[in-house]
Design a protein around this motif. Structure first.
Motif, PDB file in Angstrom:
ATOM      1  N   ILE B 197      25.687 -16.662  12.940  1.00  0.00           N
ATOM      2  CA  ILE B 197      26.121 -15.537  12.109  1.00  0.00           C
ATOM      3  C   ILE B 197      25.737 -14.243  12.823  1.00  0.00           C
ATOM      4  N   VAL B 198      26.686 -13.350  12.976  1.00  0.00           N
ATOM      5  CA  VAL B 198      26.409 -12.039  13.565  1.00  0.00           C
ATOM      6  C   VAL B 198      26.907 -10.971  12.589  1.00  0.00           C
ATOM      7  N   ASP B 199      26.034 -10.065  12.219  1.00  0.00           N
ATOM      8  CA  ASP B 199      26.374  -9.015  11.251  1.00  0.00           C
ATOM      9  C   ASP B 199      27.037  -9.593  10.001  1.00  0.00           C
ATOM     10  N   GLY B 200      26.508 -10.699   9.522  1.00  0.00           N
ATOM     11  CA  GLY B 200      26.999 -11.270   8.276  1.00  0.00           C
ATOM     12  C   GLY B 200      28.267 -12.099   8.404  1.00  0.00           C
ATOM     13  N   LYS B 201      28.830 -12.190   9.611  1.00  0.00           N
ATOM     14  CA  LYS B 201      30.072 -12.956   9.767  1.00  0.00           C
ATOM     15  C   LYS B 201      29.844 -14.165  10.672  1.00  0.00           C
ATOM     16  N   ALA B 202      30.597 -15.252  10.414  1.00  0.00           N
ATOM     17  CA  ALA B 202      30.523 -16.419  11.301  1.00  0.00           C
ATOM     18  C   ALA B 202      31.167 -16.038  12.628  1.00  0.00           C
ATOM     19  N   ARG B 203      30.408 -16.192  13.697  1.00  0.00           N
ATOM     20  CA  ARG B 203      30.894 -15.753  15.010  1.00  0.00           C
ATOM     21  C   ARG B 203      30.799 -16.830  16.080  1.00  0.00           C
ATOM     22  N   LEU B 210      27.387 -34.458  23.821  1.00  0.00           N
ATOM     23  CA  LEU B 210      26.755 -35.744  23.536  1.00  0.00           C
ATOM     24  C   LEU B 210      26.623 -36.627  24.783  1.00  0.00           C
ATOM     25  N   VAL B 211      27.331 -36.284  25.848  1.00  0.00           N
ATOM     26  CA  VAL B 211      27.212 -37.067  27.081  1.00  0.00           C
ATOM     27  C   VAL B 211      26.008 -36.604  27.904  1.00  0.00           C
ATOM     28  N   THR B 212      25.863 -35.279  28.014  1.00  0.00           N
ATOM     29  CA  THR B 212      24.797 -34.756  28.878  1.00  0.00           C
ATOM     30  C   THR B 212      23.591 -34.239  28.097  1.00  0.00           C
ATOM     31  N   GLY B 213      23.780 -34.021  26.802  1.00  0.00           N
ATOM     32  CA  GLY B 213      22.702 -33.445  26.001  1.00  0.00           C
ATOM     33  C   GLY B 213      22.595 -31.928  26.121  1.00  0.00           C
ATOM     34  N   GLU B 214      23.443 -31.347  26.925  1.00  0.00           N
ATOM     35  CA  GLU B 214      23.385 -29.903  27.128  1.00  0.00           C
ATOM     36  C   GLU B 214      23.681 -29.153  25.817  1.00  0.00           C
ATOM     37  N   ILE B 215      22.925 -28.089  25.582  1.00  0.00           N
ATOM     38  CA  ILE B 215      23.152 -27.273  24.394  1.00  0.00           C
ATOM     39  C   ILE B 215      24.031 -26.085  24.791  1.00  0.00           C
ATOM     40  N   GLU B 216      25.148 -25.930  24.099  1.00  0.00           N
ATOM     41  CA  GLU B 216      26.139 -24.924  24.502  1.00  0.00           C
ATOM     42  C   GLU B 216      26.355 -23.887  23.405  1.00  0.00           C
ATOM     43  N   ARG B 217      26.761 -22.681  23.817  1.00  0.00           N
ATOM     44  CA  ARG B 217      27.127 -21.639  22.852  1.00  0.00           C
ATOM     45  C   ARG B 217      28.636 -21.409  22.929  1.00  0.00           C
ATOM     46  N   HIS B 218      29.270 -21.310  21.777  1.00  0.00           N
ATOM     47  CA  HIS B 218      30.692 -20.994  21.743  1.00  0.00           C
ATOM     48  C   HIS B 218      30.925 -19.901  20.704  1.00  0.00           C
ATOM     49  N   GLY B 219      31.616 -18.856  21.088  1.00  0.00           N
ATOM     50  CA  GLY B 219      31.888 -17.747  20.169  1.00  0.00           C
ATOM     51  C   GLY B 219      33.333 -17.751  19.709  1.00  0.00           C
ATOM     52  N   ALA B 220      33.596 -17.163  18.538  1.00  0.00           N
ATOM     53  CA  ALA B 220      34.966 -17.052  18.019  1.00  0.00           C
ATOM     54  C   ALA B 220      35.006 -16.000  16.917  1.00  0.00           C
ATOM     55  N   ASP B 478      30.668 -12.097  22.279  1.00  0.00           N
ATOM     56  CA  ASP B 478      29.698 -12.260  23.363  1.00  0.00           C
ATOM     57  C   ASP B 478      28.622 -13.237  22.887  1.00  0.00           C
ATOM     58  N   THR B 479      28.418 -14.308  23.644  1.00  0.00           N
ATOM     59  CA  THR B 479      27.410 -15.288  23.207  1.00  0.00           C
ATOM     60  C   THR B 479      26.026 -14.987  23.802  1.00  0.00           C
ATOM     61  N   ASN B 480      25.938 -13.937  24.604  1.00  0.00           N
ATOM     62  CA  ASN B 480      24.619 -13.542  25.121  1.00  0.00           C
ATOM     63  C   ASN B 480      23.988 -12.484  24.232  1.00  0.00           C
ATOM     64  N   THR B 481      23.800 -12.836  22.984  1.00  0.00           N
ATOM     65  CA  THR B 481      23.205 -11.891  22.038  1.00  0.00           C
ATOM     66  C   THR B 481      21.989 -12.552  21.403  1.00  0.00           C
ATOM     67  N   GLU B 485      21.030 -16.553  20.854  1.00  0.00           N
ATOM     68  CA  GLU B 485      19.794 -17.011  21.477  1.00  0.00           C
ATOM     69  C   GLU B 485      18.865 -17.650  20.439  1.00  0.00           C
ATOM     70  N   ALA B 486      18.741 -16.979  19.296  1.00  0.00           N
ATOM     71  CA  ALA B 486      17.851 -17.494  18.249  1.00  0.00           C
ATOM     72  C   ALA B 486      18.354 -18.832  17.717  1.00  0.00           C
ATOM     73  N   ALA B 487      19.672 -18.921  17.515  1.00  0.00           N
ATOM     74  CA  ALA B 487      20.226 -20.175  16.985  1.00  0.00           C
ATOM     75  C   ALA B 487      20.016 -21.306  17.984  1.00  0.00           C
ATOM     76  N   GLU B 488      20.246 -21.027  19.234  1.00  0.00           N
ATOM     77  CA  GLU B 488      20.066 -22.062  20.261  1.00  0.00           C
ATOM     78  C   GLU B 488      18.606 -22.502  20.338  1.00  0.00           C
ATOM     79  N   LYS B 489      17.722 -21.530  20.259  1.00  0.00           N
ATOM     80  CA  LYS B 489      16.297 -21.840  20.340  1.00  0.00           C
ATOM     81  C   LYS B 489      15.883 -22.742  19.170  1.00  0.00           C
TER      82      LYS B 489
END
Lengths: 269, 647
Positions: B197-203, B210-220, B478-481, B485-489
């Motif tokens: 959530i960014v500024d109250g909106k789903a972003r 599930l293959v590599t276990g990598e944690i990814e960020r995707h924005g929309a 922008d997913t570098n916010t 970061e907090a959600a990924e952490k």
């Protein structure tokens, strides 16, 4: 029941794999094969070992996710079922069971018994659809379709995309899978419009992805959990007109050597 | 405290949708290209929405946990899909489908949404036929229909016993076409672990490969949840093994309200549990009730003979059989709605008439139909179901009746949405089974497929445009916010915590414990006492989980145990909310049966004066009690009445 299992273990796509042996005890004959593996996995976890990775989801034979080669047969010894529908009563107490992943160059192993079947998605993306957008289509009863055609289309549409056909084929051909989709759509008036283009595109993609050619051994049909009928399969598919009328005439002249449906389709047009 | 605004348009119910469509904004083709939409899930709702939005020109990313979008659990739906075509000339209509759905849902659904569902139902059938879905046909070449529970007309379209499969393959084909065109990008074997959530909106979302276990960020610019139901909270259900409630639950914890969580559908015709090694339950389609008759013996000695295998069911004389649905509900007979049929089976089994060793089974018998129509007709209609039954049970249903018992199947409850299918988080939508809006307290058979496709093909593509029309000036997310970061952490910490426990119970061991509590205390029959006890028990199991679960392996690999552990962690919280919701609803309605509230005949007793509302829960933090909001249900086009399937 008490059983010995020889199971393929492979850390990831890059690692070498090998068989390992396991014992399971007190398995109910009414358990499914995958429930037996659940029990083994629970034992492995509790004894500090790594459980065996295998794909599964609906456990009622329709999602196409499960994929094991059991004692040399795709989806095991019983006929017309998927691995998840296989029950332990089909085995005897004391049996040794060998369990492998699908073996096909186009389905690389991800881990243990799990393989990557995204090649099948790619084949369908190449043309396994009717090009209509949402909305603006005619009333559903506007085009009457003979019941026999609808039924035949449904026979082929029963394919669950599990990959047993390609995994069973000694050439690693995906022809039954491709033919099932091509036939299912070509049987219907809606699908005829793009019939030839669709078939060519899908076959070309299949070749590109590293699947082998069809030599009409029929092994795919024998192992298909949905009994996709033989008339939709390999070279006979084309000769029974399910690809398109243009393909048909060409194929019929080729039937003396019905080796590669792929090339048959190319020759025409 | 946020206020609930259902945004139901004014005016007569039959005109609301047309009026609304003409009033909401649209996005120009040039601007659609600049807008990104994330869709989570590829069942009927997700696949149809992703394909339709891709066709419209949006940039779509679609995620699924399976290895292919085609495997979503919609694929397993057997019997059919409803539509108000009236092809059978049996006086069906949009109004009648609407009425049956509201009544079937025991007057706990939102009227305007249900009317719209009935209204677009016909478009779905047209669309699917155009896609090449091989529906069953008559010899004249026109489409065939059959009947489902809760209806007195034949409005169910079907493709043998694989309707869900064929509809999903249609939507999946449309999706594949867009993937090939590049308008949709597909991410199989990806699990969404949080909504950002960014500024109250789903972003955007945080995903785990599930293959590599990598944690990814995707924005929309907008996020759509099409993640299905949460029936697997019961461990044993007809849901696929990987079906879960985690995206809904994470959305709830981020501020999306959860509606009617206790409304669970127990399906009357499932293959009975065989023993403790069982991993899931298999449904036998409701369509079987068109020709199958449900019964138990009238005499206890016959019950005992059956259990001792000294008598076969076919040896029990006609006059010694109690066709209890036909007896209790003459007008609808074997085709009463699912909740009614399930409770009636439970009533007979509780009274000691269960026909197998466990006492938890009744018969579904095709003897009369085979005599009337012949074996070939029955085989043509239900062949694959009979084969499936035989493979699982080793019994031939052409010779002896099937044994069935109710099992958890569907969740009517879900994330609260307004008329536009938007949740209480702006830009976050929920469609299909993941939302709450259309089925009230009980869903009619063949209506889940209808809702999934209605939402995905014909509702969301319009309503999401209205929201996105206000986003055309928003740059690419922008997913570098700090928010991402907090959600990924937080996601990474949750995963690390689970690995670090190194306890003595497997995920499945604990899930089974939760399942027992849910089935015994929050299942087919609930009481104030059982629910209060369930809350305590679930809290106890949750503590146990966080202290004693063992998750082998590590994160950066293909690891099915961490997948299951993450899902169970959410079920252990969701289960408590279900119990809490059931405890607060002091009435019986649809699938929610509180033993304290029943008529002298044992039917569900609603309390419209006090409970004609949607119970909408707001999360207040891990240790705080959630807040209950109420959306009052007003019925303008329909007269509210006690459900009657007797005459």
């Amino acid at each position: 029941m008490n059983l010995t299992l020889k199971i393929w273990r492979q850390k990831d796509a890059k690692s070498q794999g090998k068989f390992e042996e396991y014992k399971v005890q007190n398995i109910s004959p009414d358990s499914s094969f995958l429930e037996m593996l659940d029990i083994l996995n629970n034992d492995l976890i509790m004894s500090g070992k790594e459980p065996i990775a295998f794909d599964h989801d609906c456990r009622e034979g329709i999602c196409g996710m499960c994929s094991l080669h059991i004692n040399g047969h795709a989806h095991g010894p019983d006929s017309e079922i998927t691995t998840c529908q296989l029950h332990m009563r089909k085995f005897k107490d004391g049996d040794t069971i060998t369990i492998e992943p699908w073996r096909s160059a186009a389905f690389p192993v991800i881990k243990d018994l799990v393989v990557d079947r995204s090649a099948y998605d790619k084949i369908l993306q190449a043309g396994g659809f009717i090009s209509v957008n949402t909305g603006g289509v005619p009333d559903a009863n506007a085009i009457p379709i003979p019941k026999a055609d609808a039924d035949e289309s449904m026979d082929a549409a029963a394919c669950i995309g599990c990959g047993a056909c390609a995994a069973t084929c000694k050439n690693g051909s995906a022809m039954l899978f491709v033919a099932a989709r091509v036939s299912s759509l070509a049987k219907l008036p809606q699908g005829k419009v793009e019939g030839a283009r669709r078939a060519k595109a899908m076959v070309a993609k299949m070749d590109e992805l590293g699947f082998g050619n069809c030599t009409n051994t029929g092994a795919c049909e024998a192992e298909c959990p949905k009994a996709i009928p033989s008339r939709t399969s390999p070279a006979s598919t084309a000769s029974s007109s399910t690809l398109s009328s243009r393909t048909k005439s060409r194929t019929l002249t080729q039937t003396t050597e019905p080796r590669f449906l792929g090339s048959v389709v190319y020759i025409d047009n | 405290m946020a206020k609930l605004d259902s945004k139901v348009p004014a005016g007569p119910v039959a005109e609301k949708w047309s009026k609304h469509k003409s009033e909401i904004k649209v996005v120009s083709p040039a601007n659609k290209r600049k807008l990104d939409v994330i869709i989570i899930g590829t069942g009927l709702g997700g696949a149809s929405a992703a394909a339709s939005l891709g066709e419209l020109g949006y940039n779509v990313k679609v995620f699924c946990i399976s290895d292919s979008p085609r495997r979503a659990h919609s694929i397993a739906a057997q019997g059919g899909i409803n539509a108000a075509k009236n092809y059978q000339n049996d006086n069906d209509s949009v109004y009648r489908l609407f009425y049956d759905t509201i009544k079937g849902g025991d007057y706990r659904a939102r009227e305007a949404n249900v009317y719209r569902l009935a209204e677009v139902s016909n478009l779905i059938i047209d669309q699917c036929v155009a896609q090449g879905v091989p529906f069953a046909r008559e010899y004249g070449g026109l489409l065939d229909n059959r009947s489902f529970g809760g209806a007195q007309v034949s409005r169910t379209f079907y493709a043998r016993g694989q309707t869900g499969q064929q509809l999903l393959l249609g939507a999946y084909a449309a999706l594949n076409r867009q993937i090939a065109k590049g308008s949709v990008k597909s991410f199989p074997r990806h699990e969404i672990l949080d909504i950002v959530i960014v500024d109250g909106k789903a972003r955007g979302v945080i995903a785990r490969n599930l293959v590599t276990g990598e944690i990814e960020r995707h924005g929309a610019h907008a996020v759509v949840m099409a993640t299905g139901g949460y029936g697997n909270v019961f461990f044993l259900s007809t849901n696929a093994m990987n079906s879960n409630g985690s995206v809904a639950w994470q959305a709830y914890k981020k501020g999306a309200f959860f509606a009617n969580p206790c409304f669970t559908q127990i399906h009357p015709t499932c293959i009975p549990v065989h023993g403790t090694q069982q991993s899931k339950l298999t449904l036998m389609s409701e369509s079987l009730r068109n020709d199958g008759r449900i019964w138990v013996p009238k005499k206890k000695e016959d019950v005992e003979a059956l259990r001792a295998h000294t008598k076969k069911p076919s040896q029990i004389a006609e006059e010694d059989r109690d066709y209890y649905l036909e007896r209790r509900y003459p007008a609808f007979g074997n085709l009463v709605p699912r909740d009614v049929a399930s409770r009636a089976a439970k009533e007979r089994c509780d009274a000691g008439f269960g026909v197998n060793e466990t006492g938890l089974a009744v018969f579904l018998d095709f003897k009369t139909a085979i005599e009337r129509l012949g074996k070939d007709v029955i085989k043509a209609r239900y062949g694959n179901l009979f084969q499936m039954y035989e493979k699982i049970t080793d019994t031939d249903p052409y010779k002896e009746p099937m044994m069935i018992y109710p099992a958890v199947h569907y969740t009517m409850g879900g994330i609260w949405v307004d008329y536009n299918l938007m949740t209480t988080i702006p830009g976050l939508y929920a469609i299909g089974e993941a939302n709450f809006s259309d089925h009230g307290a009980n869903r009619l058979g063949a209506s889940a497929l209808m809702q999934g496709l209605a939402d995905g093909y014909f509702v969301l593509p319009y309503t999401i445009g209205d929201y996105l029309s206000h986003e055309i000036q928003s740059p690419k997310v922008d997913t570098n916010t700090p928010e991402f970061e907090a959600a990924e952490k937080a996601v990474k910490e949750r995963i690390e915590k689970l690995f670090s426990i190194k306890g003595n119970q497997s995920v499945d061991d604990i899930h089974k414990k939760l399942g027992h509590v849910m089935w015994d205390m929050v299942g087919m029959a609930r009481t104030k006492e059982s629910l209060e006890k369930a809350i305590v028990e679930i809290q106890k199991i949750r503590k146990e989980f966080w202290a004693d679960v063992r998750v082998p392996g590590k994160n950066d690999e293909f690891n099915q145990e961490i997948e299951k552990a993450l899902r169970l962690a959410d079920f252990l919280e969701l289960g408590e909310l279900m119990a809490r919701d059931a405890l607060g609803r002091n009435e019986s309605c649809g699938g929610h049966f509180r033993e304290e509230y029943q008529t002298p005949e044992g039917e569900a007793q609603r309390d419209d004066e006090n409970y004609a509302y949607v119970a909408v829960w707001e999360y207040n933090g891990a240790d705080a009690e959630p807040t209950l909001h109420k959306e009052e249900l007003k019925f303008e086009a329909i007269k509210v009445a006690q459900r009657n399937y007797k005459d």
